[in-house]
Design a protein around this motif. Structure first.
Motif, PDB file in Angstrom:
ATOM      1  N   GLU A 164       8.543   4.957  -4.902  1.00  0.00           N
ATOM      2  CA  GLU A 164       8.498   5.863  -3.756  1.00  0.00           C
ATOM      3  C   GLU A 164       9.858   6.480  -3.449  1.00  0.00           C
ATOM      4  O   GLU A 164       9.936   7.576  -2.870  1.00  0.00           O
ATOM      5  N   GLN A 186       6.845  -0.721  -6.130  1.00  0.00           N
ATOM      6  CA  GLN A 186       6.366   0.415  -5.348  1.00  0.00           C
ATOM      7  C   GLN A 186       7.512   1.059  -4.575  1.00  0.00           C
ATOM      8  O   GLN A 186       7.599   2.295  -4.474  1.00  0.00           O
ATOM      9  N   PRO A 197      -5.363  -1.325  -3.291  1.00  0.00           N
ATOM     10  CA  PRO A 197      -5.311  -0.287  -4.324  1.00  0.00           C
ATOM     11  C   PRO A 197      -4.802  -0.818  -5.660  1.00  0.00           C
ATOM     12  O   PRO A 197      -4.968  -0.164  -6.691  1.00  0.00           O
ATOM     13  N   ARG A 223      -1.147   9.032  -3.928  1.00  0.00           N
ATOM     14  CA  ARG A 223      -1.350   7.574  -3.937  1.00  0.00           C
ATOM     15  C   ARG A 223      -1.719   7.097  -5.334  1.00  0.00           C
ATOM     16  O   ARG A 223      -1.189   6.082  -5.815  1.00  0.00           O
ATOM     17  N   ASN A 224      -2.630   7.790  -5.991  1.00  0.00           N
ATOM     18  CA  ASN A 224      -3.038   7.381  -7.337  1.00  0.00           C
ATOM     19  C   ASN A 224      -1.860   7.397  -8.302  1.00  0.00           C
ATOM     20  O   ASN A 224      -1.733   6.510  -9.158  1.00  0.00           O
ATOM     21  N   HIS A 270      -4.819   3.863   4.501  1.00  0.00           N
ATOM     22  CA  HIS A 270      -5.552   2.613   4.717  1.00  0.00           C
ATOM     23  C   HIS A 270      -5.964   2.507   6.180  1.00  0.00           C
ATOM     24  O   HIS A 270      -5.192   2.834   7.081  1.00  0.00           O
ATOM     25  N   ARG A 284       0.865  -1.183   0.000  1.00  0.00           N
ATOM     26  CA  ARG A 284       0.000   0.000   0.000  1.00  0.00           C
ATOM     27  C   ARG A 284       0.899   1.229   0.000  1.00  0.00           C
ATOM     28  O   ARG A 284       1.852   1.309   0.788  1.00  0.00           O
ATOM     29  N   PRO A 285       0.618   2.192  -0.866  1.00  0.00           N
ATOM     30  CA  PRO A 285       1.472   3.374  -0.981  1.00  0.00           C
ATOM     31  C   PRO A 285       1.668   4.116   0.338  1.00  0.00           C
ATOM     32  O   PRO A 285       0.771   4.155   1.180  1.00  0.00           O
ATOM     33  N   MET A 286       2.862   4.664   0.498  1.00  0.00           N
ATOM     34  CA  MET A 286       3.200   5.516   1.643  1.00  0.00           C
ATOM     35  C   MET A 286       2.974   4.813   2.975  1.00  0.00           C
ATOM     36  O   MET A 286       2.470   5.400   3.930  1.00  0.00           O
ATOM     37  N   LEU A 314      -2.586  13.661  -0.545  1.00  0.00           N
ATOM     38  CA  LEU A 314      -2.062  12.301  -0.441  1.00  0.00           C
ATOM     39  C   LEU A 314      -2.865  11.318  -1.290  1.00  0.00           C
ATOM     40  O   LEU A 314      -2.308  10.348  -1.807  1.00  0.00           O
ATOM     41  N   GLN A 315      -4.147  11.550  -1.440  1.00  0.00           N
ATOM     42  CA  GLN A 315      -4.941  10.698  -2.326  1.00  0.00           C
ATOM     43  C   GLN A 315      -4.447  10.804  -3.764  1.00  0.00           C
ATOM     44  O   GLN A 315      -4.329   9.796  -4.470  1.00  0.00           O
TER      45      GLN A 315
END
Length: 305
Positions: free
Chosen positions: A274, A270, A86, A184-185, A42, A35-37, A180-181
């Motif tokens: 990142e 990922q 996601p 994330r996308n 989440h 999951r990102p970040m 942040l949304q």
């Protein structure tokens, strides 16, 4: 509450013998859930429900201060949304429970709004005033939040729903969450575009072909099932059949994801994506994490009293 159709369908499918092999199940237990970040956006089912209740209490307090009655809206079922990956990843357990969640969502009964009867009994002027207090007046003040590399989001600043969020999370919450949304996308898309992930998805497609499914992309089974659900309408017999087929396809999908090592490839990609993120994002992440942690502490403390 969920209707009982789906557990019945799941039990029927599992009774038919469509379960994963023991070695595949053992491998699936070690599958990562990237999951990102660090999963900052989440929430567990318990945390999501606790925050919803706390936010609704703040809305009720705000509405009362403005002279309006408001009943707290129940959280409803949040387990599927909180478990959803996601990246569209599946685990055998999740797939066996309700597939992709499509038929469950179609059959789910929308929880009754405890405020609906009260609002419908109001005169037009009172109703408009109640709705303006809750959601903000149409011509009321707004904050324009410019998302980096994204759209501008307009948030009503005179709404009780906004006041409730700020009381629970702090005044910078909306700006940080939208930022942040969007980030994330971007991370998800850039991760899925990496060569190791593309290679794993080709292995997944080959695995699905071996099982009798001619899918080129992981979205294909979802598109096919949505068409079936749309064609079924309200015919419960057809919906049940589609639900069983969804369980079957999702189970094979989850097995092929494990066989292709898809989650591992996504997790590795990922990390690389990142690493290239601007350092400026760190302060937003830290602020958001701190606000989220404080909100959860407040929500849990209130819930225990």
């Amino acid at each position: 509450m969920r209707r009982l159709l789906w557990p019945i369908a799941a039990a029927a499918l599992l009774a038919a013998g469509c379960s994963s092999a023991p070695d595949r199940e053992a491998a699936a237990e070690k599958v990562p859930d990237p999951r990102p970040m660090g999963g900052v956006l989440h929430y567990t089912e318990a945390d999501a429900a606790a925050l919803h209740r706390a936010e609704e209490r703040k809305v009720r307090e705000c509405m009362a201060n403005r002279g309006f009655d408001y009943s707290v809206v129940p959280a409803g079922a949040v387990e599927r949304s909180t478990a959803k990956s996601p990246y569209g990843l599946l685990t055998p357990d999740l797939a066996a429970q309700d597939g992709y969640g499509l038929t469950v969502e179609r059959l789910k009964e929308t929880p009754a709004d405890p405020n609906a009867r009260r609002v419908s009994a109001l005169g037009e002027d009172e109703r408009l005033a109640w709705e303006a207090a809750l959601k903000g007046a149409a011509d009321g003040p707004r904050e324009e939040i410019e998302i980096p590399d994204g759209p501008t989001v307009s948030v009503p600043t005179d709404a009780c729903v906004t006041a409730a969020r700020q009381a629970l999370y702090g005044t910078s919450w909306d700006r940080n969450e939208y930022t942040l949304q969007a980030l994330r996308n971007t991370i998800v898309q850039d991760t899925l575009d990496r060569a190791p992930v593309k290679s794993a998805e080709r292995k997944w497609a080959a695995c699905m072909r071996d099982k009798g499914f001619a899918y080129a992309h992981r979205e294909d089974p979802l598109k096919e099932l949505r068409k079936r659900l749309d064609a079924a309408g309200s015919d419960e017999v057809v919906l049940r059949a589609t639900g069983r087929e969804e369980l079957r396809i999702a189970g094979q999908d989850a097995d092929c994801q494990v066989e292709a090592g898809l989650a591992e490839r996504i997790a590795g990609a990922q990390k690389q994506v990142e690493k290239a993120l601007p350092a400026a994002r760190t302060s937003v992440l830290n602020d958001f994490r701190a606000a989220r942690r404080a909100a959860l502490e407040r929500a849990q403390a209130r819930g225990s009293t």
